[in-house]
Scaffold this motif. Structure first.
Motif, PDB file in Angstrom:
ATOM      1  N   HIS A  30       0.953  -1.447  -0.253  1.00 61.71           N
ATOM      2  CA  HIS A  30       0.049   0.009  -0.118  1.00 61.71           C
ATOM      3  C   HIS A  30       0.878   0.909   0.131  1.00 61.71           C
ATOM      4  O   HIS A  30       2.015   0.670   0.501  1.00 61.71           O
ATOM      5  CB  HIS A  30      -0.930   0.216   1.409  1.00 61.71           C
ATOM      6  N   HIS A 161      -2.808  -3.258  -3.340  1.00 61.68           N
ATOM      7  CA  HIS A 161      -3.716  -2.545  -2.867  1.00 61.68           C
ATOM      8  C   HIS A 161      -5.393  -2.374  -4.426  1.00 61.68           C
ATOM      9  O   HIS A 161      -6.212  -3.627  -3.883  1.00 61.68           O
ATOM     10  CB  HIS A 161      -3.795  -1.541  -2.303  1.00 61.68           C
ATOM     11  N   CYS A 169      -3.885   2.218  -4.761  1.00 61.36           N
ATOM     12  CA  CYS A 169      -3.074   1.860  -4.274  1.00 61.36           C
ATOM     13  C   CYS A 169      -1.861   1.137  -5.199  1.00 61.36           C
ATOM     14  O   CYS A 169      -2.753  -0.394  -5.232  1.00 61.36           O
ATOM     15  CB  CYS A 169      -3.705   2.257  -2.916  1.00 61.36           C
TER      16      CYS A 169
HETATM   17 ZN   LIG Z   1      -4.242   0.631  -0.022  1.00 59.08          ZN
END
Ligand SMILES: [Zn+2]
Length: 276
Positions: A30, A161, A169
């Motif tokens: 992330h 992500h 992300c």
């Molecule tokens: Zn994230």
């Protein structure tokens, strides 16, 4: 520059974690769109409602560290996806909130992350094709949104992500660089690729870009005004109309907020600002 490779406990509040144990099979990367102190404070605050396992960044200049919000042998609510929450260690990376080249986590964050990725692979004996290694697959088109992720832990063990979330992300985090570097560490070698992130970063920094002055003391421009920066020629041009700014943004992306420190680092001092 120093790296602390031992995670430091910054426990997520009880309300932000399910308290279930597990054996992880890999990693979800992330970006914070912010900085380590803010992210750590957010996950320790019980009203947040979620937390990742780890965060990487710096609390003070020149020192890079890993914060542990939820230990790796416990499920964290960080991926917005039940399968990956259960099977993946989620790691946040500190970066600038702005979009564009400025949002890329620093080379130091990449380096410490690669060391941590390697340490996790060795600790949990993550094997692909019979040997401990990290393999990246990134699905930026959210192929696995709300689903379990086929092949995670068997064919690959690192993803972003955005594989399971409708967001971009970890944006400009260079997951491939981290995985390559981690594999070099796992194999006990030095890293010829280590230069790459610096070179890539340097190249991006040298691209023309638009910036919005974020310097309250007015050392390089007027706060809120947009400037066109051509690093190659060390020129800064004031963009005088909204139409012109929009035009330039089509080519170079939206203006990023730039503090004096960043400005100075990129341009090596205060160049002359010329009107259009
Ligand atoms: Zn994230």
């Amino acid at each position: 520059m120093s790296y602390n490779e031992t995670p430091i406990a910054y426990p997520a509040a009880g309300a932000n974690r399910p308290g279930r144990s597990r054996r992880p099979l890999g990693i979800v990367d992330h970006h914070m769109a912010g900085y380590l102190p803010g992210t750590s404070a957010m996950f320790m605050n019980p009203s947040t409602g979620y937390a990742t396992n780890y965060g990487i960044g710096s609390m003070r200049s020149g020192v890079f560290e890993i914060h542990e919000y939820v230990p790796d042998d416990q499920v964290a609510w960080g991926n917005g996806n039940d399968f990956l929450n259960t099977y993946a260690v989620s790691i946040e990376h500190e970066n600038n909130r702005a979009a564009g080249p400025a949002s890329k986590p620093t080379p130091e964050v990449h380096e410490l992350s690669a060391r941590f990725h390697a340490a996790l692979a060795l600790k949990w004996d993550w094997r692909i094709d019979g040997r401990v290694q990290l393999v990246l697959r990134d699905f930026p088109n959210h192929d696995f949104y709300e689903r379990s992720v086929t092949g995670f832990g068997t064919e690959f063990n690192v993803t972003g992500h955005r594989t399971v979330a409708l967001k971009d992300c970890p944006r400009d985090l260079d997951m491939q660089w981290i995985v390559d570097r981690a594999n070099t560490i796992i194999n006990g070698g030095t890293a010829p690729q280590q230069l790459t992130i610096w070179q890539r970063q340097e190249k991006e920094i040298r691209m023309p870009y638009l910036m919005k002055c974020d310097d309250s003391e007015g050392r390089y421009g007027e706060i809120g005004k947009v400037y066109y920066i051509l690093v190659e020629a060390a020129t800064v041009t004031e963009v005088q109309s909204v139409a012109e700014a929009n035009n330039l943004a089509l080519r170079f992306g939206d203006a990023v907020s730039v503090t004096y420190a960043t400005f100075e680092k990129r341009l090596g001092g205060k160049p002359t600002v010329t009107p259009v």
